[in-house]
Motif scaffolding. Structure first.
Motif, PDB file in Angstrom:
ATOM      1  N   THR A  89       0.843  -1.190   0.000  1.00 54.81           N
ATOM      2  CA  THR A  89       0.000   0.000   0.000  1.00 54.81           C
ATOM      3  C   THR A  89       0.883   1.247   0.000  1.00 54.81           C
ATOM      4  OG1 THR A  89      -0.070   0.124   2.415  1.00 54.81           O
ATOM      5  CG2 THR A  89      -1.801  -1.200   1.313  1.00 54.81           C
ATOM      6  N   LYS A  90       0.259   2.371  -0.288  1.00 56.49           N
ATOM      7  CA  LYS A  90       0.975   3.644  -0.276  1.00 56.49           C
ATOM      8  C   LYS A  90       1.588   3.893   1.101  1.00 56.49           C
ATOM      9  CE  LYS A  90      -1.127   7.613   0.143  1.00 56.49           C
ATOM     10  NZ  LYS A  90      -1.979   8.793  -0.037  1.00 56.49           N
ATOM     11  N   GLU A  91       0.842   3.596   2.159  1.00 55.48           N
ATOM     12  CA  GLU A  91       1.333   3.798   3.528  1.00 55.48           C
ATOM     13  C   GLU A  91       2.539   2.912   3.827  1.00 55.48           C
ATOM     14  OE1 GLU A  91      -2.752   5.156   3.073  1.00 55.48           O
ATOM     15  OE2 GLU A  91      -1.861   3.196   2.680  1.00 55.48           O
ATOM     16  N   ALA A  92       2.502   1.674   3.367  1.00 59.46           N
ATOM     17  CA  ALA A  92       3.645   0.772   3.567  1.00 59.46           C
ATOM     18  C   ALA A  92       4.864   1.283   2.817  1.00 59.46           C
ATOM     19  CB  ALA A  92       3.293  -0.643   3.129  1.00 59.46           C
ATOM     20  N   LEU A  93       4.667   1.751   1.596  1.00 56.26           N
ATOM     21  CA  LEU A  93       5.787   2.275   0.806  1.00 56.26           C
ATOM     22  C   LEU A  93       6.396   3.510   1.463  1.00 56.26           C
ATOM     23  CD1 LEU A  93       4.344   1.770  -2.778  1.00 56.26           C
ATOM     24  CD2 LEU A  93       6.159   0.431  -1.667  1.00 56.26           C
ATOM     25  N   GLN A  94       5.561   4.356   2.055  1.00 57.74           N
ATOM     26  CA  GLN A  94       6.075   5.539   2.755  1.00 57.74           C
ATOM     27  C   GLN A  94       6.912   5.137   3.963  1.00 57.74           C
ATOM     28  OE1 GLN A  94       2.382   7.622   3.460  1.00 57.74           O
ATOM     29  NE2 GLN A  94       2.494   8.722   1.502  1.00 57.74           N
ATOM     30  N   LEU A  95       6.445   4.151   4.713  1.00 58.52           N
ATOM     31  CA  LEU A  95       7.215   3.671   5.864  1.00 58.52           C
ATOM     32  C   LEU A  95       8.521   3.032   5.413  1.00 58.52           C
ATOM     33  CD1 LEU A  95       7.607   3.180   8.859  1.00 58.52           C
ATOM     34  CD2 LEU A  95       6.146   1.144   8.657  1.00 58.52           C
TER      35      LEU A  95
ATOM     36  N   ILE B 265       1.141  -5.900   1.309  1.00 64.83           N
ATOM     37  CA  ILE B 265       1.769  -5.467   2.554  1.00 64.83           C
ATOM     38  C   ILE B 265       1.223  -4.089   2.913  1.00 64.83           C
ATOM     39  CG2 ILE B 265       3.942  -5.076   3.760  1.00 64.83           C
ATOM     40  CD1 ILE B 265       3.321  -8.019   2.683  1.00 64.83           C
ATOM     41  N   ASP B 266       0.696  -4.002   4.120  1.00 61.71           N
ATOM     42  CA  ASP B 266       0.072  -2.783   4.609  1.00 61.71           C
ATOM     43  C   ASP B 266       0.748  -2.391   5.922  1.00 61.71           C
ATOM     44  OD1 ASP B 266      -1.690  -0.657   4.735  1.00 61.71           O
ATOM     45  OD2 ASP B 266      -3.489  -1.886   4.991  1.00 61.71           O
ATOM     46  N   VAL B 267       0.319  -1.280   6.502  1.00 62.93           N
ATOM     47  CA  VAL B 267       0.834  -0.798   7.778  1.00 62.93           C
ATOM     48  C   VAL B 267      -0.345  -0.470   8.680  1.00 62.93           C
ATOM     49  CG1 VAL B 267       2.064   1.109   8.900  1.00 62.93           C
ATOM     50  CG2 VAL B 267       2.933   0.164   6.792  1.00 62.93           C
ATOM     51  N   VAL B 268      -0.243  -0.873   9.932  1.00 56.17           N
ATOM     52  CA  VAL B 268      -1.246  -0.515  10.933  1.00 56.17           C
ATOM     53  C   VAL B 268      -0.524  -0.030  12.188  1.00 56.17           C
ATOM     54  CG1 VAL B 268      -3.019  -2.101  10.069  1.00 56.17           C
ATOM     55  CG2 VAL B 268      -1.397  -2.894  11.797  1.00 56.17           C
ATOM     56  N   LYS B 269      -1.240   0.706  13.031  1.00 56.93           N
ATOM     57  CA  LYS B 269      -0.668   1.141  14.299  1.00 56.93           C
ATOM     58  C   LYS B 269      -0.509  -0.064  15.210  1.00 56.93           C
ATOM     59  CE  LYS B 269      -2.466   5.781  14.198  1.00 56.93           C
ATOM     60  NZ  LYS B 269      -3.338   6.780  14.832  1.00 56.93           N
ATOM     61  N   GLY B 270       0.533  -0.015  16.021  1.00 55.17           N
ATOM     62  CA  GLY B 270       0.747  -1.088  16.974  1.00 55.17           C
ATOM     63  C   GLY B 270       2.157  -1.625  16.913  1.00 55.17           C
TER      64      GLY B 270
ATOM     65  N   ILE C  55       9.029  -4.813  -2.975  1.00 58.50           N
ATOM     66  CA  ILE C  55       8.159  -3.716  -2.540  1.00 58.50           C
ATOM     67  C   ILE C  55       9.079  -2.562  -2.144  1.00 58.50           C
ATOM     68  CG2 ILE C  55       6.172  -5.124  -1.883  1.00 58.50           C
ATOM     69  CD1 ILE C  55       7.097  -4.909   1.033  1.00 58.50           C
ATOM     70  N   GLY C  56       8.832  -1.391  -2.683  1.00 60.92           N
ATOM     71  CA  GLY C  56       9.709  -0.260  -2.404  1.00 60.92           C
ATOM     72  C   GLY C  56      11.146  -0.544  -2.784  1.00 60.92           C
ATOM     73  N   ASN C  57      11.353  -1.312  -3.844  1.00 61.10           N
ATOM     74  CA  ASN C  57      12.680  -1.740  -4.305  1.00 61.10           C
ATOM     75  C   ASN C  57      13.426  -2.596  -3.293  1.00 61.10           C
ATOM     76  OD1 ASN C  57      12.552  -0.504  -6.897  1.00 61.10           O
ATOM     77  ND2 ASN C  57      12.910   1.467  -5.906  1.00 61.10           N
ATOM     78  N   CYS C  58      12.695  -3.230  -2.404  1.00 64.72           N
ATOM     79  CA  CYS C  58      13.281  -4.137  -1.409  1.00 64.72           C
ATOM     80  C   CYS C  58      12.803  -5.555  -1.709  1.00 64.72           C
ATOM     81  CB  CYS C  58      12.824  -3.759  -0.001  1.00 64.72           C
ATOM     82  SG  CYS C  58      13.200  -2.067   0.477  1.00 64.72           S
ATOM     83  N   PRO C  59      13.704  -6.536  -1.726  1.00 65.50           N
ATOM     84  CA  PRO C  59      13.280  -7.909  -1.996  1.00 65.50           C
ATOM     85  C   PRO C  59      12.385  -8.449  -0.885  1.00 65.50           C
ATOM     86  CG  PRO C  59      15.589  -7.855  -1.337  1.00 65.50           C
ATOM     87  CD  PRO C  59      15.140  -6.434  -1.456  1.00 65.50           C
ATOM     88  N   PHE C  60      11.447  -9.315  -1.271  1.00 61.98           N
ATOM     89  CA  PHE C  60      10.494  -9.907  -0.334  1.00 61.98           C
ATOM     90  C   PHE C  60      10.546 -11.421  -0.498  1.00 61.98           C
ATOM     91  CE2 PHE C  60       6.631 -11.319   1.539  1.00 61.98           C
ATOM     92  CZ  PHE C  60       6.266 -10.352   2.469  1.00 61.98           C
TER      93      PHE C  60
ATOM     94  N   GLY D  36       9.181  -1.488  14.394  1.00 58.86           N
ATOM     95  CA  GLY D  36       8.677  -1.479  15.762  1.00 58.86           C
ATOM     96  C   GLY D  36       8.789  -0.145  16.479  1.00 58.86           C
ATOM     97  N   PRO D  37       9.961   0.481  16.486  1.00 59.16           N
ATOM     98  CA  PRO D  37      10.099   1.759  17.189  1.00 59.16           C
ATOM     99  C   PRO D  37       9.255   2.898  16.590  1.00 59.16           C
ATOM    100  CG  PRO D  37      12.245   0.751  16.859  1.00 59.16           C
ATOM    101  CD  PRO D  37      11.260  -0.046  16.058  1.00 59.16           C
ATOM    102  N   GLU D  38       8.728   2.708  15.407  1.00 57.77           N
ATOM    103  CA  GLU D  38       7.905   3.730  14.762  1.00 57.77           C
ATOM    104  C   GLU D  38       6.467   3.735  15.291  1.00 57.77           C
ATOM    105  OE1 GLU D  38       9.353   5.787  12.371  1.00 57.77           O
ATOM    106  OE2 GLU D  38      11.210   4.705  12.839  1.00 57.77           O
ATOM    107  N   GLY D  39       6.114   2.736  16.126  1.00 62.58           N
ATOM    108  CA  GLY D  39       4.743   2.633  16.620  1.00 62.58           C
ATOM    109  C   GLY D  39       3.793   2.076  15.571  1.00 62.58           C
ATOM    110  N   LEU D  40       4.365   1.456  14.556  1.00 61.29           N
ATOM    111  CA  LEU D  40       3.613   0.868  13.447  1.00 61.29           C
ATOM    112  C   LEU D  40       4.090  -0.553  13.240  1.00 61.29           C
ATOM    113  CD1 LEU D  40       3.985   3.891  11.018  1.00 61.29           C
ATOM    114  CD2 LEU D  40       1.918   3.273  12.265  1.00 61.29           C
ATOM    115  N   ARG D  41       3.284  -1.323  12.500  1.00 64.55           N
ATOM    116  CA  ARG D  41       3.745  -2.663  12.134  1.00 64.55           C
ATOM    117  C   ARG D  41       3.263  -2.986  10.734  1.00 64.55           C
ATOM    118  NH1 ARG D  41       0.232  -7.163  12.924  1.00 64.55           N
ATOM    119  NH2 ARG D  41      -1.811  -6.527  13.661  1.00 64.55           N
ATOM    120  N   PHE D  42       4.091  -3.724  10.025  1.00 63.74           N
ATOM    121  CA  PHE D  42       3.681  -4.215   8.716  1.00 63.74           C
ATOM    122  C   PHE D  42       2.691  -5.349   8.920  1.00 63.74           C
ATOM    123  CE2 PHE D  42       7.873  -2.400   7.580  1.00 63.74           C
ATOM    124  CZ  PHE D  42       7.442  -1.521   6.584  1.00 63.74           C
ATOM    125  N   LEU D  43       1.758  -5.463   8.013  1.00 59.20           N
ATOM    126  CA  LEU D  43       0.708  -6.470   8.083  1.00 59.20           C
ATOM    127  C   LEU D  43       0.513  -7.061   6.697  1.00 59.20           C
ATOM    128  CD1 LEU D  43      -1.746  -7.646   9.797  1.00 59.20           C
ATOM    129  CD2 LEU D  43      -3.077  -5.854   8.682  1.00 59.20           C
TER     130      LEU D  43
END
Length: 119
Positions: free
Chosen positions: A10-16, A83-88, A61-66, A97-104
């Motif tokens: 997602t756009k949010e995951a790519l930004q993170l 791959i998305d991002v949610v709070k937690g 994703i974001g030019n990073c291998p998965f 983790g230290p960002e207060g977010l997690r990939f999902l």
């Protein structure tokens, strides 16, 4: 029809991912298989994670291998991972983790036509 990606973000995951690249340099992702971190997509510095003979490259994703293991891929091969991002708090070893977010990982089953056009 154009070819279909096995993994997208997602756009949010790519930004993170971009924020984490600034802090940590080149990254890679590995879909956790269960154990300590559930089944989360784990983000690591590329130089600190060794890919094994049983790991499958699904794409980028974001030019990073998965990656994920072959055995796990057998269960997921009919799905597109999103791959998305949610709070937690996510996996204890994943860089976000230290960002207060997690990939999902979200997923959807490929159509028959999409399966014929997989990358």
């Amino acid at each position: 029809m154009t070819s279909i990606d096995k993994v997208t973000a997602t756009k949010e995951a790519l930004q993170l991912i971009e924020r984490l690249k600034v802090k940590h340099g080149e990254l890679l992702f590995h879909q956790s298989g269960g154990c300590c971190d559930g089944s989360s997509p784990m983000c690591y510095p590329k130089s600190e994670f060794f890919i094994g003979d049983v790991d499958v490259l699904l794409g980028y994703i974001g030019n990073c291998p998965f990656y994920m293991t072959e055995a796990q891929y057998e269960y997921w091969k009919h799905t597109q991972l999103i791959i998305d991002v949610v709070k937690g708090r996510g996996g204890m070893f994943s860089l976000e983790g230290p960002e207060g977010l997690r990939f999902l990982t979200r997923s959807r089953v490929f159509t028959e036509e999409e399966q014929r056009n997989l990358k």
